[in-house]
Design a protein around this motif. Structure first.
Motif, PDB file in Angstrom:
ATOM      1  N   MET A 103       0.834  -1.192   0.000  1.00 31.76           N
ATOM      2  CA  MET A 103       0.000   0.000   0.000  1.00 31.76           C
ATOM      3  C   MET A 103       0.868   1.240   0.000  1.00 31.76           C
ATOM      4  SD  MET A 103      -2.898   1.217   2.774  1.00 31.76           S
ATOM      5  CE  MET A 103      -4.232   0.357   1.938  1.00 31.76           C
ATOM      6  N   LYS A 104       0.506   2.225  -0.820  1.00 29.36           N
ATOM      7  CA  LYS A 104       1.240   3.488  -0.818  1.00 29.36           C
ATOM      8  C   LYS A 104       0.909   4.270   0.455  1.00 29.36           C
ATOM      9  CE  LYS A 104       1.832   4.142  -5.780  1.00 29.36           C
ATOM     10  NZ  LYS A 104       1.621   5.049  -6.944  1.00 29.36           N
ATOM     11  N   ALA A 105       1.906   4.963   0.960  1.00 31.89           N
ATOM     12  CA  ALA A 105       1.717   5.717   2.199  1.00 31.89           C
ATOM     13  C   ALA A 105       0.576   6.729   2.067  1.00 31.89           C
ATOM     14  CB  ALA A 105       3.013   6.424   2.584  1.00 31.89           C
ATOM     15  N   LYS A 106       0.483   7.391   0.936  1.00 30.65           N
ATOM     16  CA  LYS A 106      -0.540   8.424   0.751  1.00 30.65           C
ATOM     17  C   LYS A 106      -1.951   7.846   0.746  1.00 30.65           C
ATOM     18  CE  LYS A 106      -0.722   8.438  -4.317  1.00 30.65           C
ATOM     19  NZ  LYS A 106      -0.563   9.269  -5.536  1.00 30.65           N
ATOM     20  N   ASP A 107      -2.086   6.532   0.484  1.00 32.54           N
ATOM     21  CA  ASP A 107      -3.401   5.908   0.451  1.00 32.54           C
ATOM     22  C   ASP A 107      -3.955   5.649   1.853  1.00 32.54           C
ATOM     23  OD1 ASP A 107      -3.380   5.908  -2.314  1.00 32.54           O
ATOM     24  OD2 ASP A 107      -2.533   3.886  -2.452  1.00 32.54           O
ATOM     25  N   ILE A 108      -3.104   5.707   2.857  1.00 31.78           N
ATOM     26  CA  ILE A 108      -3.566   5.446   4.222  1.00 31.78           C
ATOM     27  C   ILE A 108      -4.455   6.582   4.722  1.00 31.78           C
ATOM     28  CG2 ILE A 108      -2.857   5.014   6.603  1.00 31.78           C
ATOM     29  CD1 ILE A 108      -0.296   3.739   5.431  1.00 31.78           C
ATOM     30  N   PRO A 109      -3.992   7.838   4.718  1.00 28.53           N
ATOM     31  CA  PRO A 109      -4.923   8.899   5.128  1.00 28.53           C
ATOM     32  C   PRO A 109      -6.145   8.997   4.230  1.00 28.53           C
ATOM     33  CG  PRO A 109      -2.884   9.830   4.247  1.00 28.53           C
ATOM     34  CD  PRO A 109      -2.652   8.373   4.429  1.00 28.53           C
ATOM     35  N   GLU A 110      -5.980   8.700   2.952  1.00 24.58           N
ATOM     36  CA  GLU A 110      -7.125   8.749   2.043  1.00 24.58           C
ATOM     37  C   GLU A 110      -8.194   7.740   2.450  1.00 24.58           C
ATOM     38  OE1 GLU A 110      -9.789   9.748  -0.720  1.00 24.58           O
ATOM     39  OE2 GLU A 110      -7.983  10.869  -0.184  1.00 24.58           O
ATOM     40  N   HIS A 111      -7.772   6.562   2.883  1.00 29.27           N
ATOM     41  CA  HIS A 111      -8.737   5.550   3.335  1.00 29.27           C
ATOM     42  C   HIS A 111      -9.622   6.118   4.438  1.00 29.27           C
ATOM     43  CE1 HIS A 111     -10.245   1.591   4.724  1.00 29.27           C
ATOM     44  NE2 HIS A 111     -10.126   2.139   5.920  1.00 29.27           N
ATOM     45  N   PHE A 112      -9.013   6.778   5.408  1.00 26.68           N
ATOM     46  CA  PHE A 112      -9.773   7.288   6.548  1.00 26.68           C
ATOM     47  C   PHE A 112     -10.569   8.539   6.175  1.00 26.68           C
ATOM     48  CE2 PHE A 112      -6.481   4.657   8.409  1.00 26.68           C
ATOM     49  CZ  PHE A 112      -7.178   3.952   9.374  1.00 26.68           C
ATOM     50  N   LEU A 113      -9.960   9.462   5.449  1.00 25.38           N
ATOM     51  CA  LEU A 113     -10.648  10.696   5.089  1.00 25.38           C
ATOM     52  C   LEU A 113     -11.872  10.440   4.223  1.00 25.38           C
ATOM     53  CD1 LEU A 113      -7.542  12.943   4.377  1.00 25.38           C
ATOM     54  CD2 LEU A 113      -9.235  13.313   6.182  1.00 25.38           C
ATOM     55  N   SER A 114     -11.811   9.423   3.400  1.00 22.78           N
ATOM     56  CA  SER A 114     -12.939   9.119   2.525  1.00 22.78           C
ATOM     57  C   SER A 114     -14.132   8.560   3.295  1.00 22.78           C
ATOM     58  CB  SER A 114     -12.521   8.115   1.442  1.00 22.78           C
ATOM     59  OG  SER A 114     -12.215   6.840   2.001  1.00 22.78           O
ATOM     60  N   ARG A 115     -13.934   8.239   4.572  1.00 23.21           N
ATOM     61  CA  ARG A 115     -14.997   7.639   5.367  1.00 23.21           C
ATOM     62  C   ARG A 115     -15.482   8.542   6.498  1.00 23.21           C
ATOM     63  NH1 ARG A 115     -12.026   3.995   2.878  1.00 23.21           N
ATOM     64  NH2 ARG A 115     -12.875   1.916   2.376  1.00 23.21           N
ATOM     65  N   VAL A 116     -14.953   9.746   6.598  1.00 25.34           N
ATOM     66  CA  VAL A 116     -15.384  10.691   7.635  1.00 25.34           C
ATOM     67  C   VAL A 116     -15.767  12.002   6.943  1.00 25.34           C
ATOM     68  CG1 VAL A 116     -14.798  11.856   9.789  1.00 25.34           C
ATOM     69  CG2 VAL A 116     -13.811   9.613   9.296  1.00 25.34           C
ATOM     70  N   ASP A 117     -17.041  12.199   6.742  1.00 26.61           N
ATOM     71  CA  ASP A 117     -17.513  13.348   5.977  1.00 26.61           C
ATOM     72  C   ASP A 117     -17.266  14.681   6.677  1.00 26.61           C
ATOM     73  OD1 ASP A 117     -18.431  11.612   4.038  1.00 26.61           O
ATOM     74  OD2 ASP A 117     -20.478  11.535   4.838  1.00 26.61           O
ATOM     75  N   SER A 118     -17.133  14.662   7.995  1.00 32.53           N
ATOM     76  CA  SER A 118     -17.048  15.914   8.745  1.00 32.53           C
ATOM     77  C   SER A 118     -15.655  16.536   8.734  1.00 32.53           C
ATOM     78  CB  SER A 118     -17.478  15.677  10.198  1.00 32.53           C
ATOM     79  OG  SER A 118     -16.644  14.696  10.808  1.00 32.53           O
ATOM     80  N   ILE A 119     -14.659  15.864   8.167  1.00 33.58           N
ATOM     81  CA  ILE A 119     -13.294  16.384   8.168  1.00 33.58           C
ATOM     82  C   ILE A 119     -13.064  17.279   6.963  1.00 33.58           C
ATOM     83  CG2 ILE A 119     -10.842  15.778   8.132  1.00 33.58           C
ATOM     84  CD1 ILE A 119     -12.290  14.982  10.700  1.00 33.58           C
ATOM     85  N   ASN A 120     -12.538  18.477   7.210  1.00 32.39           N
ATOM     86  CA  ASN A 120     -12.193  19.421   6.143  1.00 32.39           C
ATOM     87  C   ASN A 120     -10.831  19.028   5.569  1.00 32.39           C
ATOM     88  OD1 ASN A 120     -11.303  21.606   4.584  1.00 32.39           O
ATOM     89  ND2 ASN A 120     -12.383  23.096   5.860  1.00 32.39           N
ATOM     90  N   ARG A 121     -10.828  18.591   4.334  1.00 31.95           N
ATOM     91  CA  ARG A 121      -9.586  18.129   3.721  1.00 31.95           C
ATOM     92  C   ARG A 121      -8.566  19.254   3.538  1.00 31.95           C
ATOM     93  NH1 ARG A 121      -9.349  13.288   0.570  1.00 31.95           N
ATOM     94  NH2 ARG A 121     -11.127  11.923   0.939  1.00 31.95           N
ATOM     95  N   GLU A 122      -9.024  20.485   3.499  1.00 38.04           N
ATOM     96  CA  GLU A 122      -8.099  21.602   3.307  1.00 38.04           C
ATOM     97  C   GLU A 122      -7.328  21.945   4.577  1.00 38.04           C
ATOM     98  OE1 GLU A 122      -7.532  22.945   0.328  1.00 38.04           O
ATOM     99  OE2 GLU A 122      -8.902  21.395  -0.408  1.00 38.04           O
ATOM    100  N   THR A 123      -7.893  21.622   5.711  1.00 39.13           N
ATOM    101  CA  THR A 123      -7.265  22.027   6.968  1.00 39.13           C
ATOM    102  C   THR A 123      -6.823  20.858   7.844  1.00 39.13           C
ATOM    103  OG1 THR A 123      -9.434  22.159   8.060  1.00 39.13           O
ATOM    104  CG2 THR A 123      -8.591  24.167   7.025  1.00 39.13           C
ATOM    105  N   THR A 124      -7.203  19.634   7.500  1.00 38.06           N
ATOM    106  CA  THR A 124      -6.870  18.505   8.362  1.00 38.06           C
ATOM    107  C   THR A 124      -5.361  18.267   8.443  1.00 38.06           C
ATOM    108  OG1 THR A 124      -7.277  16.150   8.784  1.00 38.06           O
ATOM    109  CG2 THR A 124      -7.064  16.819   6.481  1.00 38.06           C
ATOM    110  N   VAL A 125      -4.947  17.723   9.567  1.00 37.11           N
ATOM    111  CA  VAL A 125      -3.540  17.344   9.742  1.00 37.11           C
ATOM    112  C   VAL A 125      -3.307  15.897   9.331  1.00 37.11           C
ATOM    113  CG1 VAL A 125      -3.166  19.007  11.592  1.00 37.11           C
ATOM    114  CG2 VAL A 125      -3.923  16.676  12.157  1.00 37.11           C
ATOM    115  N   ASP A 126      -4.358  15.215   8.901  1.00 35.37           N
ATOM    116  CA  ASP A 126      -4.249  13.804   8.524  1.00 35.37           C
ATOM    117  C   ASP A 126      -3.682  13.689   7.115  1.00 35.37           C
ATOM    118  OD1 ASP A 126      -5.513  13.606  10.928  1.00 35.37           O
ATOM    119  OD2 ASP A 126      -7.147  12.335  10.242  1.00 35.37           O
ATOM    120  N   ARG A 127      -2.395  13.389   7.040  1.00 40.23           N
ATOM    121  CA  ARG A 127      -1.703  13.351   5.752  1.00 40.23           C
ATOM    122  C   ARG A 127      -0.324  12.736   5.957  1.00 40.23           C
ATOM    123  NH1 ARG A 127       2.021  17.416   5.934  1.00 40.23           N
ATOM    124  NH2 ARG A 127       1.690  18.983   7.555  1.00 40.23           N
TER     125      ARG A 127
END
Length: 263
Positions: free
Chosen positions: A1-25
């Motif tokens: 698995m690519k490292a960048k796909d890990i935060p994407e897995h979680f972010l794609s399942r939590v609608d309330s997270i702002n992708r522009e400001t999140t620290v999940d990356r």
């Protein structure tokens, strides 16, 4: 698995997270690199990085910041940040942060895992602070007896004693719990809690605790790391169960502090 796909897995399942400001990356290292094994821990300390190098592990999934700044978790120009970044790059390490998503992951995310660890059973009776603060109802018990229960549980995480304010004989049954900065005592009181378990991140200034004590609201306080350690266990389990091709190993952090008594 690519490292960048890990935060994407979680972010794609939590609608309330702002992708522009999140620290999940991906915080540092090559996000395009492929991995089949990772370490999971609460704080990406230098000690953990050295452990990874010693064992030949190159991917770390963590909860807290690498460069000591929660919202701007990027290497600065100071010598300490540059030294840490140089070590990461020299040893081909990759740091992925999962903070915002795992704080809000229903059922097994950080606050739910903390409640489960403390044996507060069932679903929260109430939520506050946009879901970060929870209330659980238990049979009435004297404050000091309940505090001893919390301390006994936390002993497993390296913190065998807890801080307590309030009358030890006062009966408590509506328990507020929070982790990280989600420990506002006024919010717990508005939720109907008659006792709050907080950490030294969300209550790092004396005044709110003194105000609560003045008006008969008991407080039990633990270290930030202690309160979020159970969530790292559940995060490890989740990765192993749901991210195909990636095997995770939990690396304990526990309480940041050791307790040393006087002579």
């Amino acid at each position: 698995m690519k490292a960048k796909d890990i935060p994407e897995h979680f972010l794609s399942r939590v609608d309330s997270i702002n992708r522009e400001t999140t620290v999940d990356r991906v915080i540092a290292g090559d996000g395009e690199a492929d991995f089949d094994y990772c370490l999971v821990t609460w704080m990406p300390s230098f000690a953990v990085l050295r452990e990874m190098v010693a064992r030949g592990i190159h991917l770390l999934v963590c909860h807290e910041p690498t460069f000591w700044d929660h919202r701007n978790d990027r290497p600065k120009e100071d010598p300490q940040s540059q030294a840490k970044l140089a070590y990461i790059l020299e040893h081909d390490l990759v740091i992925v942060r999962n903070h915002d998503c795992w704080d809000r992951w229903p059922g097994i995310g950080v606050p739910w895992a903390w409640a489960d660890f403390l044996k507060l059973e069932g679903e929260p009776v109430a939520l506050g602070a946009n879901g970060y603060q929870h209330r659980y109802d238990i049979d009435p018990v004297p404050l000091d007896s309940f505090a001893r229960h919390v301390a006994a549980r936390c002993r497993e995480l390296g913190e065998p004693m807890v801080q307590v304010t309030g009358d030890g004989s006062q009966l408590v049954s509506r328990i507020g719990i929070g982790t990280g900065c989600g420990c506002d005592l006024a919010t717990f009181q508005a939720m109907g809690c008659d006792c709050s378990i907080v950490c030294d991140d969300g209550t790092n200034y004396w005044s709110s605790i003194q105000k609560a004590e003045d008006f008969g609201h008991p407080v039990i306080r633990v270290n930030h790391g202690t309160s979020e350690e159970p969530g790292m266990v559940t995060l490890t389990r989740y990765i192993n169960d749901n991210l195909d091709g990636l095997r995770a190993e939990y690396y304990p952090h526990g309480s940041t502090f050791r307790l040393v008594g006087g002579m």
